[in-house]
Design an enzyme around this catalytic site. Structure first.
Site, PDB file in Angstrom:
ATOM      1  CE  LYS A  61      -4.413  -1.417   1.622  1.00  0.00           C
ATOM      2  NZ  LYS A  61      -4.376  -2.698   1.987  1.00  0.00           N
ATOM      3  CB  SER A 309      -0.801  -8.027  -0.370  1.00  0.00           C
ATOM      4  OG  SER A 309      -1.423  -8.736   0.167  1.00  0.00           O
TER       5      SER A 309
HETATM    6  C1  PLP Z   1      -5.017  -3.642   1.699  1.00  0.00           C
HETATM    7  C2  PLP Z   1      -4.466  -5.043   1.689  1.00  0.00           C
HETATM    8  C3  PLP Z   1      -5.159  -6.032   0.494  1.00  0.00           C
HETATM    9  C4  PLP Z   1      -6.244  -5.562  -0.244  1.00  0.00           C
HETATM   10  O1  PLP Z   1      -5.815  -4.489  -1.054  1.00  0.00           O
HETATM   11  P1  PLP Z   1      -6.905  -3.811  -1.688  1.00  0.00           P
HETATM   12  O2  PLP Z   1      -5.990  -2.702  -2.756  1.00  0.00           O
HETATM   13  O3  PLP Z   1      -7.627  -3.003  -0.748  1.00  0.00           O
HETATM   14  O4  PLP Z   1      -7.830  -4.567  -2.442  1.00  0.00           O
HETATM   15  C5  PLP Z   1      -4.399  -6.906   0.440  1.00  0.00           C
HETATM   16  N1  PLP Z   1      -3.418  -7.517   1.444  1.00  0.00           N
HETATM   17  C6  PLP Z   1      -2.825  -6.716   2.208  1.00  0.00           C
HETATM   18  C7  PLP Z   1      -1.661  -7.118   3.050  1.00  0.00           C
HETATM   19  C8  PLP Z   1      -3.443  -5.256   2.537  1.00  0.00           C
HETATM   20  O5  PLP Z   1      -2.984  -4.434   3.492  1.00  0.00           O
END
Ligand code: PLP
Length: 331
Positions: A61, A309
């Site tokens: 993010k 992510s």
């Molecule tokens: C926010 C987040 C997501 C989801 O991402 P979006 O862009 O809101 O769909 C997935 N994994 C992690 C670790 C996140 O912090």
């Protein structure tokens, strides 16, 4: 009114803006992790893990938050956001980079790892309400009072363009990808993946994954409506209660399929990451791998990119993952 979706040139501009401010994270293969997938019936698949858990602030993010802040057009009142954690850390970090104040409204009882990190980054934390929906309303009030920029969880072209740089890197580093699996909360990460693959690698399927206990984005995509849904998942990165117009528009255009995984499958995928990939993934960060392990037929024989992510897991969460059974390293 829906914001205009970003274009590939916005993504390239984001990449120039972010140079030197974000980690170019590795895209890594692990024979032991492939073995776990094969043992789960995903035969002959080859996984490549995009390591955004190693990104600054511990999630992808920050790419979006820095892209927004480094444009240089935020008001002197700074930023107000609502978040269960990673969005907040990303914005707090970005605001600090441009010397502006940042206030984050979090639902009560946040993940303590994330709350501490947000405070340590110099942001003001306001704990309000039982869930993100209530926190969002309060954040809107605070922004209206102070003149700060309210940053939405997903309807933000600059966030989408910024996080798209992760997919751009993955495509550069992996030339034989068949599928890219991306976890979805508000949908920025998956929308960004669709934008980049559509423009640069249209043969790559993008598959979204959300928690079965919080299916708002999934159900919005399936029904073509922006729906609200209850939130009952431990994976706070996926715990979003409604569909967002901008990201749903991009997902409708670019997403091949959308899968749901339950929290136990997510814990098992975290377990697999820990034991076979030497990787700390938080729940949301392991959701893409969980979807692969849960849908063997779909991924067998294919080169699969999994977006890891984020890595901001609490110790309770890691303990639960380590004691979960299911996907394990074959003897
Ligand atoms: C926010 C987040 C997501 C989801 O991402 P979006 O862009 O809101 O769909 C997935 N994994 C992690 C670790 C996140 O912090």
């Amino acid at each position: 009114m829906t914001a205009q979706p970003p274009t590939l040139s916005d993504v390239l501009a984001a990449r120039r803006r972010l140079a030197g401010h974000v980690v170019r994270t590795p895209a890594t293969t692990y024979p032991a992790l492939d073995d776990v997938a094969h043992a789960a019936g995903v035969t002959a698949t080859r996984l490549v893990v995009k390591h955004e858990n190693l990104q600054r602030t511990g999630s992808f993010k920050v790419r979006g938050a820095l892209n927004l802040a480094l444009r240089g057009d935020l008001p002197a009142g700074g930023i107000v956001a609502y978040s269960t954690g990673n969005h907040a850390q990303a914005l707090a970090h970005a605001a600090r980079q441009v010397d502006l104040p940042c206030t984050v409204v979090m639902p009560r009882d946040p993940n303590p790892v994330k709350e501490r990190a947000v405070r340590a980054l110099g942001a003001d934390v306001v704990l309000h309400g039982p869930d993100l929906t209530t926190a969002a309303a309060h954040a809107g009030e605070l922004a209206a009072e102070s003149g700060a920029r309210l940053v939405s969880a997903a309807d933000e072209p600059d966030l989408v363009a910024g996080v798209a740089t992760a997919t751009l890197e993955l495509l550069e580093d992996t030339d034989d990808l068949d599928v890219l699996v991306v976890p979805v909360g508000g949908g920025s990460g998956a929308a960004a993946a669709c934008l980049v693959t559509t423009a640069l690698a249209p043969h790559v399927e993008v598959i979204g994954v959300q928690a079965a206990g919080a299916p708002a984005a999934h159900d919005s995509w399936r029904t073509g409506q922006l729906v609200t849904r209850p939130i009952a998942t431990r994976a706070e990165g996926l715990a979003t209660g409604r569909g967002f117009a901008l990201t749903q528009e991009l997902l409708r255009a670019g997403l091949t399929d959308f899968l749901l995984v339950d929290d136990d499958a997510i814990s098992q995928a975290q377990h697999a990451y820990l034991t076979a990939g030497r990787t700390v993934a938080e729940g949301a960060g392991a959701a893409a791998l969980a979807a692969v392990l849960a849908h063997p037929a779909r991924f067998a024989g294919r080169r699969v990119g999994v977006m890891c992510s984020g890595g901001n897991a609490s110790s309770d969460e890691l303990l639960r993952a380590l004691t979960s059974t299911g996907a394990t390293v074959p003897a």
